[in-house]
Design a protein around this motif. Structure first.
Motif, PDB file in Angstrom:
ATOM      1  N   GLU A 195      38.640  44.258   1.418  1.00 53.06           N
ATOM      2  CA  GLU A 195      39.806  44.923   1.999  1.00 53.06           C
ATOM      3  C   GLU A 195      39.466  46.337   2.479  1.00 53.06           C
ATOM      4  O   GLU A 195      39.917  46.778   3.542  1.00 53.06           O
ATOM      5  CB  GLU A 195      40.940  44.969   0.985  1.00 53.06           C
ATOM      6  N   LEU A 196      38.670  47.043   1.705  1.00 54.60           N
ATOM      7  CA  LEU A 196      38.309  48.405   2.093  1.00 54.60           C
ATOM      8  C   LEU A 196      37.406  48.411   3.318  1.00 54.60           C
ATOM      9  O   LEU A 196      37.490  49.306   4.162  1.00 54.60           O
ATOM     10  CB  LEU A 196      37.642  49.128   0.921  1.00 54.60           C
ATOM     11  N   GLN A 197      36.547  47.410   3.441  1.00 50.36           N
ATOM     12  CA  GLN A 197      35.729  47.334   4.649  1.00 50.36           C
ATOM     13  C   GLN A 197      36.604  47.075   5.878  1.00 50.36           C
ATOM     14  O   GLN A 197      36.366  47.638   6.953  1.00 50.36           O
ATOM     15  CB  GLN A 197      34.671  46.243   4.528  1.00 50.36           C
ATOM     16  N   VAL A 283      30.882  48.661   2.651  1.00 53.79           N
ATOM     17  CA  VAL A 283      31.476  48.833   1.323  1.00 53.79           C
ATOM     18  C   VAL A 283      30.888  47.831   0.332  1.00 53.79           C
ATOM     19  O   VAL A 283      30.756  48.119  -0.857  1.00 53.79           O
ATOM     20  CB  VAL A 283      33.010  48.657   1.380  1.00 53.79           C
ATOM     21  N   LEU A 284      30.509  46.664   0.820  1.00 53.80           N
ATOM     22  CA  LEU A 284      30.051  45.613  -0.079  1.00 53.80           C
ATOM     23  C   LEU A 284      28.797  46.013  -0.843  1.00 53.80           C
ATOM     24  O   LEU A 284      28.595  45.579  -1.974  1.00 53.80           O
ATOM     25  CB  LEU A 284      29.811  44.320   0.698  1.00 53.80           C
ATOM     26  N   ASN A 285      27.957  46.864  -0.227  1.00 57.05           N
ATOM     27  CA  ASN A 285      26.724  47.271  -0.884  1.00 57.05           C
ATOM     28  C   ASN A 285      26.774  48.698  -1.400  1.00 57.05           C
ATOM     29  O   ASN A 285      25.753  49.223  -1.861  1.00 57.05           O
ATOM     30  CB  ASN A 285      25.546  47.110   0.091  1.00 57.05           C
ATOM     31  N   ALA A 286      27.945  49.327  -1.322  1.00 55.15           N
ATOM     32  CA  ALA A 286      28.092  50.680  -1.859  1.00 55.15           C
ATOM     33  C   ALA A 286      28.000  50.656  -3.371  1.00 55.15           C
ATOM     34  O   ALA A 286      28.418  49.693  -4.020  1.00 55.15           O
ATOM     35  CB  ALA A 286      29.424  51.274  -1.420  1.00 55.15           C
ATOM     36  N   GLY A 287      27.450  51.739  -3.950  1.00 54.85           N
ATOM     37  CA  GLY A 287      27.360  51.810  -5.400  1.00 54.85           C
ATOM     38  C   GLY A 287      28.708  51.751  -6.053  1.00 54.85           C
ATOM     39  O   GLY A 287      28.869  51.199  -7.146  1.00 54.85           O
ATOM     40  N   SER A 288      29.704  52.323  -5.401  1.00 53.19           N
ATOM     41  CA  SER A 288      31.083  52.329  -5.883  1.00 53.19           C
ATOM     42  C   SER A 288      32.011  52.327  -4.691  1.00 53.19           C
ATOM     43  O   SER A 288      31.675  52.834  -3.612  1.00 53.19           O
ATOM     44  CB  SER A 288      31.337  53.577  -6.742  1.00 53.19           C
ATOM     45  N   VAL A 289      33.202  51.791  -4.873  1.00 51.62           N
ATOM     46  CA  VAL A 289      34.195  51.814  -3.798  1.00 51.62           C
ATOM     47  C   VAL A 289      34.702  53.227  -3.543  1.00 51.62           C
ATOM     48  O   VAL A 289      35.406  53.474  -2.567  1.00 51.62           O
ATOM     49  CB  VAL A 289      35.383  50.879  -4.110  1.00 51.62           C
ATOM     50  N   ASP A 290      34.348  54.169  -4.405  1.00 53.32           N
ATOM     51  CA  ASP A 290      34.732  55.564  -4.216  1.00 53.32           C
ATOM     52  C   ASP A 290      33.702  56.336  -3.397  1.00 53.32           C
ATOM     53  O   ASP A 290      33.845  57.547  -3.186  1.00 53.32           O
ATOM     54  CB  ASP A 290      34.915  56.265  -5.567  1.00 53.32           C
TER      55      ASP A 290
END
Length: 294
Positions: A195-197, A283-290
């Motif tokens: 969703e964030l992506q 976003v899928l490969n980000a360390g955190s959604v933040d």
């Protein structure tokens, strides 16, 4: 944001379909369409969740072109025409950024509609069906987005919703949409990251929207204002899991999140907008959604 009055929006891939009774109930849609998607990804029948069966696409008899929507002036006055004009812009943008991807269309409906994912009602809110690769929305949702959830009701808040759903279409093409099956709920879940992506993709489109053109090669939109961006952010904040949970149940339960917090949704939208680059939306490969400021 306003469309240039003489812009040609006749090519907008939006039709009117469905019909029938039924009201809107945000809270139903936030989780229901995600659950249906998860069921589909695991080989089940999403129609059992959406309220229909058989997975039939809308019949041509149910759907009609929005022939009354031909110019930017129409889009500035009418919400259905605005969705049609927004699709012209989205298609032009994504054809430039991802020319290998196929395009999608949107079906505007009232009450309920037959989709490739089953029969859906307005209760699920705007959604993308990956089976028939089509966006579905009841524009009555925008009244609820403003009146019940707290968005500002500006034109660009509505356009953001459609851009977000188009983002899911791009995810369907890249395969990212399948990340929803990794974790169904939770603040760092695959569902939230998807969703964030899509929010970030919407922001990347917004950062380039004033350069998109109609079928005649003319610019579609007037320059983007700060008020337009704030309008999109108000919608992103309104549909954050924490905001909806606080309004609907009086407490926030992050372990049940499926879409991300208001702050995260605004943050990823702004990452896309400020960079103007969908490649910054991983976003899928980000360390955190933040990590939207990273």
């Amino acid at each position: 944001m306003t469309f240039r009055e003489n812009a040609n929006i006749g090519s907008g891939a939006v039709r009117r379909g469905g019909g029938g009774g039924g009201g809107l109930a945000v809270g139903g849609g936030i989780g229901t369409i995600l659950l249906a998607l998860v069921v589909m990804l695991f080989g089940g029948d999403p129609g059992a969740i959406l309220g229909g069966g058989g997975g039939q696409a809308p019949s041509s008899a149910q759907n009609v072109e929005l022939e009354e929507c031909q110019t930017g002036a129409d889009a500035n006055e009418d919400v259905d025409c605005r969705m049609k004009a927004t699709m012209v812009s989205l298609v032009d943008y994504w054809e430039q950024v991802a020319p290998e991807a196929d395009t999608t269309e949107a079906i505007i409906f009232t009450g309920q509609v037959n989709t490739g994912c089953g029969t859906a009602s307005s209760q699920v809110g705007p959604f993308y069906c990956p089976v028939d690769r089509t966006i579905y929305l009841d524009t009555g949702f925008f009244s609820q987005l403003e009146g019940q959830l707290g968005a500002d009701g500006g034109n660009f808040s509505q356009m953001y919703v459609l851009a977000h759903e188009y983002g899911h279409h791009i995810q369907n093409w890249t395969g990212a949409l399948r990340a929803s099956q990794q974790d169904q709920q939770g603040p760092e879940s695959g569902a939230v990251r998807v969703e964030l992506q899509a929010d970030c993709f919407a922001g990347a489109w917004a950062g380039n929207a004033t350069r998109t053109r109609d079928a005649d090669g003319n610019l579609l939109l007037e320059p983007l204002s700060r008020e337009d961006i704030e309008s999109a952010l108000s919608a992103a904040a309104a549909v954050g899991d924490d905001s909806i949970q606080e309004r609907m149940q009086g407490q926030v339960t992050p372990h049940t999140w499926t879409h991300g917090s208001s702050e995260q949704r605004m943050g990823w939208f702004m990452r896309g907008y400020e960079s103007g680059d969908p490649n910054q939306c991983d976003v899928l490969n980000a360390g955190s959604v933040d990590d939207y400021d990273a």
